[in-house]
Design a protein around this motif. Structure first.
Motif, PDB file in Angstrom:
ATOM      1  N   PHE B 224      46.048  60.697  40.251  1.00 60.87           N
ATOM      2  CA  PHE B 224      45.982  60.334  41.664  1.00 60.87           C
ATOM      3  C   PHE B 224      44.608  60.679  42.242  1.00 60.87           C
ATOM      4  CE2 PHE B 224      46.698  61.056  46.238  1.00 60.87           C
ATOM      5  CZ  PHE B 224      47.202  59.809  46.572  1.00 60.87           C
ATOM      6  N   ALA B 225      44.094  61.872  41.905  1.00 55.16           N
ATOM      7  CA  ALA B 225      42.760  62.258  42.375  1.00 55.16           C
ATOM      8  C   ALA B 225      41.718  61.257  41.903  1.00 55.16           C
ATOM      9  CB  ALA B 225      42.413  63.669  41.879  1.00 55.16           C
ATOM     10  N   ALA B 226      41.798  60.866  40.641  1.00 60.75           N
ATOM     11  CA  ALA B 226      40.843  59.894  40.104  1.00 60.75           C
ATOM     12  C   ALA B 226      40.961  58.561  40.833  1.00 60.75           C
ATOM     13  CB  ALA B 226      41.072  59.706  38.606  1.00 60.75           C
ATOM     14  N   ALA B 227      42.194  58.159  41.146  1.00 63.99           N
ATOM     15  CA  ALA B 227      42.410  56.872  41.832  1.00 63.99           C
ATOM     16  C   ALA B 227      41.806  56.889  43.230  1.00 63.99           C
ATOM     17  CB  ALA B 227      43.901  56.568  41.903  1.00 63.99           C
ATOM     18  N   VAL B 228      41.856  58.077  43.889  1.00 61.09           N
ATOM     19  CA  VAL B 228      41.306  58.183  45.240  1.00 61.09           C
ATOM     20  C   VAL B 228      39.769  58.301  45.193  1.00 61.09           C
ATOM     21  CG1 VAL B 228      41.205  59.645  47.298  1.00 61.09           C
ATOM     22  CG2 VAL B 228      43.406  59.173  46.202  1.00 61.09           C
ATOM     23  N   ILE B 229      39.261  59.154  44.281  1.00 60.95           N
ATOM     24  CA  ILE B 229      37.819  59.397  44.199  1.00 60.95           C
ATOM     25  C   ILE B 229      37.084  58.193  43.605  1.00 60.95           C
ATOM     26  CG2 ILE B 229      36.033  60.826  43.117  1.00 60.95           C
ATOM     27  CD1 ILE B 229      38.181  63.127  43.142  1.00 60.95           C
ATOM     28  N   ALA B 230      37.639  57.630  42.542  1.00 59.44           N
ATOM     29  CA  ALA B 230      36.964  56.503  41.873  1.00 59.44           C
ATOM     30  C   ALA B 230      37.927  55.351  41.643  1.00 59.44           C
ATOM     31  CB  ALA B 230      36.369  56.970  40.540  1.00 59.44           C
ATOM     32  N   PRO B 231      38.317  54.651  42.735  1.00 64.37           N
ATOM     33  CA  PRO B 231      39.247  53.529  42.576  1.00 64.37           C
ATOM     34  C   PRO B 231      38.635  52.462  41.658  1.00 64.37           C
ATOM     35  CG  PRO B 231      38.525  53.740  44.870  1.00 64.37           C
ATOM     36  CD  PRO B 231      37.830  54.801  44.106  1.00 64.37           C
ATOM     37  N   VAL B 232      39.506  51.831  40.896  1.00 62.89           N
ATOM     38  CA  VAL B 232      39.022  50.798  39.978  1.00 62.89           C
ATOM     39  C   VAL B 232      38.796  49.518  40.769  1.00 62.89           C
ATOM     40  CG1 VAL B 232      39.534  49.542  37.862  1.00 62.89           C
ATOM     41  CG2 VAL B 232      40.380  51.870  38.165  1.00 62.89           C
ATOM     42  N   PRO B 233      37.562  48.994  40.747  1.00 64.94           N
ATOM     43  CA  PRO B 233      37.295  47.787  41.523  1.00 64.94           C
ATOM     44  C   PRO B 233      38.051  46.577  40.983  1.00 64.94           C
ATOM     45  CG  PRO B 233      35.275  48.642  40.492  1.00 64.94           C
ATOM     46  CD  PRO B 233      36.401  49.472  40.011  1.00 64.94           C
ATOM     47  N   ASP B 234      38.271  45.640  41.873  1.00 68.89           N
ATOM     48  CA  ASP B 234      39.033  44.440  41.541  1.00 68.89           C
ATOM     49  C   ASP B 234      38.461  43.681  40.349  1.00 68.89           C
ATOM     50  OD1 ASP B 234      41.367  43.453  42.332  1.00 68.89           O
ATOM     51  OD2 ASP B 234      40.659  42.495  44.171  1.00 68.89           O
ATOM     52  N   ASP B 236      36.949  44.584  38.007  1.00 65.30           N
ATOM     53  CA  ASP B 236      37.018  45.326  36.752  1.00 65.30           C
ATOM     54  C   ASP B 236      38.340  45.103  36.032  1.00 65.30           C
ATOM     55  OD1 ASP B 236      34.633  46.601  36.430  1.00 65.30           O
ATOM     56  OD2 ASP B 236      35.601  48.520  35.968  1.00 65.30           O
ATOM     57  N   GLU B 237      39.218  44.360  36.647  1.00 62.86           N
ATOM     58  CA  GLU B 237      40.566  44.313  36.121  1.00 62.86           C
ATOM     59  C   GLU B 237      40.612  43.846  34.672  1.00 62.86           C
ATOM     60  OE1 GLU B 237      43.393  42.448  38.778  1.00 62.86           O
ATOM     61  OE2 GLU B 237      44.867  42.732  37.204  1.00 62.86           O
ATOM     62  N   GLU B 238      39.800  42.846  34.341  1.00 62.99           N
ATOM     63  CA  GLU B 238      39.848  42.323  32.975  1.00 62.99           C
ATOM     64  C   GLU B 238      39.428  43.378  31.956  1.00 62.99           C
ATOM     65  OE1 GLU B 238      41.177  39.414  31.866  1.00 62.99           O
ATOM     66  OE2 GLU B 238      41.880  39.481  33.922  1.00 62.99           O
ATOM     67  N   SER B 239      38.260  44.021  32.187  1.00 65.47           N
ATOM     68  CA  SER B 239      37.771  45.003  31.224  1.00 65.47           C
ATOM     69  C   SER B 239      38.670  46.232  31.225  1.00 65.47           C
ATOM     70  CB  SER B 239      36.327  45.398  31.534  1.00 65.47           C
ATOM     71  OG  SER B 239      36.264  46.000  32.801  1.00 65.47           O
ATOM     72  N   GLY B 240      39.194  46.588  32.418  1.00 66.45           N
ATOM     73  CA  GLY B 240      40.069  47.735  32.521  1.00 66.45           C
ATOM     74  C   GLY B 240      41.327  47.545  31.691  1.00 66.45           C
ATOM     75  N   LYS B 241      41.806  46.306  31.655  1.00 72.93           N
ATOM     76  CA  LYS B 241      43.004  46.003  30.917  1.00 72.93           C
ATOM     77  C   LYS B 241      42.792  46.261  29.423  1.00 72.93           C
ATOM     78  CE  LYS B 241      44.371  41.757  31.224  1.00 72.93           C
ATOM     79  NZ  LYS B 241      44.609  40.601  32.085  1.00 72.93           N
ATOM     80  N   GLU B 242      41.636  45.849  28.915  1.00 69.03           N
ATOM     81  CA  GLU B 242      41.379  46.064  27.501  1.00 69.03           C
ATOM     82  C   GLU B 242      41.201  47.547  27.206  1.00 69.03           C
ATOM     83  OE1 GLU B 242      38.070  43.585  26.437  1.00 69.03           O
ATOM     84  OE2 GLU B 242      39.122  41.892  27.324  1.00 69.03           O
ATOM     85  N   ALA B 243      40.519  48.236  28.108  1.00 66.47           N
ATOM     86  CA  ALA B 243      40.258  49.656  27.882  1.00 66.47           C
ATOM     87  C   ALA B 243      41.561  50.434  27.832  1.00 66.47           C
ATOM     88  CB  ALA B 243      39.367  50.218  28.981  1.00 66.47           C
ATOM     89  N   ALA B 244      42.535  50.006  28.618  1.00 64.89           N
ATOM     90  CA  ALA B 244      43.799  50.740  28.678  1.00 64.89           C
ATOM     91  C   ALA B 244      44.569  50.620  27.364  1.00 64.89           C
ATOM     92  CB  ALA B 244      44.651  50.235  29.833  1.00 64.89           C
ATOM     93  N   GLY B 245      44.230  49.621  26.543  1.00 68.69           N
ATOM     94  CA  GLY B 245      44.956  49.455  25.282  1.00 68.69           C
ATOM     95  C   GLY B 245      44.547  50.537  24.318  1.00 68.69           C
TER      96      GLY B 245
END
Lengths: 105, 245
Positions: B224-234, B236-245
């Motif tokens: 939650f702290a990370a989500a508030v301090i460094a929200p993932v920009p919109d 970024d969704e594609e690259s974020g999706k791959e990173a989460a794998g």
């Protein structure tokens, strides 16, 4: 424990399945809440990191072999080696280190 | 099954073979650990078949062994496996919006880190039969690995089982490394989580927090702290999706 193991299994299977099933079944559009999306984005990294340290240091017969195995995994994963090989070489590193006699526990 | 459907299934199965091998090694270690705690081979095998989750199952062992409550177990599974809801939500953007509820419910059973990662790389719209192909390889690997580990693990030399103890952590590292490499905020979040766990384990006073709740508390607060301090920009969704794998 013997009597309730099937209950434990049923509870964890139900929770795990619902977690996987509900989002894809309900969401048919894009998630818009940025904080929620970010929170979910960080969850896997935070959970897996927290599960690894410090538990990994007690996963083998010696804290030394565990540290070497963890270091091997970090280096190999950083070099983009596939998951299977990361796991295999980390295990191999532990095995080799434990051939040294009288390691501290 | 039409020939085109069969071809996609076969491609999924082939892509799933490395996952099968990886799961076999890790679930073998799980079987050994479960048997060491007095869980029978049958119980461990069914447990693996119906749960299909590495981190969740390893985490559950400590609660089952200590006779913890079902509520603790349910909460723990919720937190450890919460990442699957992100993956499930993410794949909801990849399948055909008209895909039936039944088929969504069917492939959801197989959402693991690896099946998610491979499914999300398939060109959109993701045909569910591709994910079924992945599952056809991964599920037997996970289940039979557990069976053999639980049945034969005890006869393996102590050195071998000790070495296999690191398999799961090697897998965890491999899963989170792409995010750690690419994103500073992920690096900080992971380090913060590890630091918090060390404090909760060894710091006098803080180590009074029951072991079963440490992971839950750390995950919720740090993520939650990370989500508030460094929200993932919109964008970024594609690259974020791959990173989460």
């Amino acid at each position: 424990m013997r009597t309730s193991i099937w209950i434990y299994i049923a509870v964890m299977a139900a929770v795990t399945y619902l977690i996987r099933m509900i989002p894809i079944t309900l969401i048919r559009g894009k998630i818009r809440n940025r904080t929620l999306r970010s929170f979910l984005y960080y969850v896997p990294y935070v959970t897996l990191g927290a599960m690894t340290v410090p538990a990994v240091f007690h996963a083998t017969n010696s804290v030394i072999s565990a540290a070497v195995g963890l270091a091997a995994a970090l280096v190999l994963a950083y070099k983009k080696v596939s998951m299977i090989l990361v796991a295999a070489f980390a295990c191999a590193a532990v095995f080799l280190v434990e051939l040294i006699p009288n390691l501290p526990v | 099954m039409t020939s085109k459907t069969f071809r996609i299934w076969k491609r999924g199965f082939r892509d799933g073979v490395p996952v099968l091998l990886g799961y076999f090694a890790v679930s073998f270690a799980f079987g050994i650990q479960a048997a060491g705690l007095g869980i029978t081979a049958l119980e461990a095998t069914i447990l693996s078949l119906v749960n299909l989750t590495s981190a969740g199952q390893f985490g559950a062992l400590s609660i089952i062994a200590s006779g913890g409550s079902c509520l603790t177990l349910a909460l723990q599974q919720l937190v450890i496996n919460l990442r699957y809801s992100l993956m499930s939500a993410s794949l909801s953007q990849n399948v055909n919006p008209k895909l039936s509820t039944t088929k969504r419910m069917g492939i959801a059973y197989g959402f693991t880190d690896e099946i998610f990662a491979l499914s999300s790389m398939y060109p959109k719209p993701l045909p569910p039969i591709y994910t079924v192909g992945l599952m056809s390889a991964a599920v037997p690997g996970w289940t039979f690995g557990t069976l053999l580990g639980a049945a034969l693990g005890q006869v393996l030399p102590g050195r071998v089982t000790s070495a296999l103890g690191l398999a799961i952590y090697g897998m965890f590292i491999a899963i989170i490394m792409p995010g750690i490499r690419e994103k500073r905020s992920v690096r900080f979040a992971v380090l913060a989580a590890m630091g918090a766990m060390i404090l909760l384990n060894y710091c006098p006073g803080l180590n009074l927090v029951p072991a079963n709740f440490r992971l839950i508390i750390v995950t919720v607060i740090v993520a939650f702290a990370a989500a508030v301090i460094a929200p993932v920009p919109d964008e970024d969704e594609e690259s974020g999706k791959e990173a989460a794998g």
